[in-house]
Enzyme design. Structure first.
Site, mmCIF file in Angstrom:
data_model
loop_
_atom_site.group_PDB
_atom_site.id
_atom_site.type_symbol
_atom_site.label_atom_id
_atom_site.label_comp_id
_atom_site.label_asym_id
_atom_site.label_seq_id
_atom_site.Cartn_x
_atom_site.Cartn_y
_atom_site.Cartn_z
ATOM 1 N N SER A 153 0.930 -1.952 -5.671
ATOM 2 C CA SER A 153 0.265 -0.880 -4.936
ATOM 3 C C SER A 153 0.353 -1.202 -3.452
ATOM 4 O O SER A 153 0.499 -2.369 -3.072
ATOM 5 C CB SER A 153 -1.207 -0.781 -5.361
ATOM 6 O OG SER A 153 -1.947 0.017 -4.446
ATOM 7 N N TYR A 166 -9.698 -4.323 -7.409
ATOM 8 C CA TYR A 166 -8.347 -3.763 -7.528
ATOM 9 C C TYR A 166 -7.424 -4.380 -6.485
ATOM 10 O O TYR A 166 -6.299 -4.790 -6.793
ATOM 11 C CB TYR A 166 -8.416 -2.249 -7.374
ATOM 12 C CG TYR A 166 -7.089 -1.541 -7.466
ATOM 13 C CD1 TYR A 166 -6.493 -1.310 -8.705
ATOM 14 C CD2 TYR A 166 -6.424 -1.099 -6.323
ATOM 15 C CE1 TYR A 166 -5.273 -0.656 -8.804
ATOM 16 C CE2 TYR A 166 -5.208 -0.444 -6.409
ATOM 17 C CZ TYR A 166 -4.639 -0.226 -7.643
ATOM 18 O OH TYR A 166 -3.435 0.421 -7.739
#
Length: 265
Positions: A153, A166
């Protein structure tokens, strides 16, 4: 058909980016193992799309890509190992592993529970770690080269308040990729990351239905639009092919320029 004769396992491929990757690799000729945890109807949809994409070959005697569905919880190491071994048993080998499965939890740092932290870390980093380990054992035993492609990401680099666990998991993914690229390079195994930005997937449904938040996000994206799952899948297909044999330890950002232009509102 750059992947003809190859077998690829795509974790978390019952929807969204994972589904798009599975379909694109099938279109390039690969046989696909479809992994899901809790969305069997999505896995069946992916299977249908894989078989359709893999059948779009106009060459004489061209083999059609096949798909196989496996249920596995990537947060459970026993499930992860069984997933790899069942994939090998079904197709006889594995050539490409795409660590796509992931999840996130929204919470202020001081409100994150141990349960939420563990859920995120177990799937996003531990699952990828042990899936890769089992894949590497297979490649060593069969004395073959292979491709590991991690779906990371932009948040392996970009802070994302209220999603700390995350971000930590994706930062770990970046270092896992770099370290394994060095350690596994002598074995002919390449390891790379693909790092999406804002992609139009089911996980972003709430955002898509909030014009104010969506507008603020689009202002941060130089290309002025959200990405599509196919944008990520195209980069994965490149990395899975022989065209990328001399690339390892690298992150490819698929974000429309978001990373270098982002600022908090």
């Amino acid at each position: 058909m750059k992947l003809e004769g190859k077998v690829a396992l795509v974790t978390g491929s019952s929807q969204g980016i994972g589904q798009a990757i599975a379909v694109r690799l099938a279109a390039e000729g690969a046989n696909i193992v479809i992994d899901y945890r809790s969305h069997p109807e999505g896995a069946e949809e992916t299977l249908t799309k894989v078989q359709t994409a893999g059948g779009n070959c106009y060459m004489a005697q061209c083999p059609k890509s096949q798909g196989h569905i496996i249920k596995a919880d990537l947060g459970n190491v026993s499930d992860v190992r069984q997933m790899i071994n069942q994939s090998i048993q079904h197709f006889g080998k594995l050539d490409i592993l795409v660590n796509n499965a992931g999840l996130e939890r929204h919470a202020s740092f001081w409100a994150i529970t141990e349960e939420d932290y563990d859920a995120v870390m177990n799937v996003n980093i531990k699952g990828a770690f042990f899936a890769t380990q089992e894949m590497v054992k297979h490649l060593i035993a069969t004395q073959r080269r292979g491709k590991i492609i991690n779906i990371s990401s932009v948040h392996e680099e970009l802070p994302f308040p209220n999603f700390t666990a995350y971000c930590v998991s994706k930062g770990g993914m970046k270092m896992l990729t770099r370290n394994l690229a060095v350690e596994l390079g002598p074995l002919g195994i390449t390891v790379n990351n693909v790092a999406p930005g804002a992609i139009e997937t089911p996980i972003n449904t709430k955002l898509l239905n909030d014009p104010q938040k969506l507008g603020a996000l689009l202002e941060n994206i130089p290309l002025g639009c959200l990405g599509q799952p196919q944008d990520v899948a195209s980069v994965v297909a490149f990395l899975a092919s022989s065209d990328a044999d001399y690339i390892t330890g690298t992150t490819f950002f698929v974000d429309g320029g978001l990373l270098w232009n982002y600022h908090e509102q």
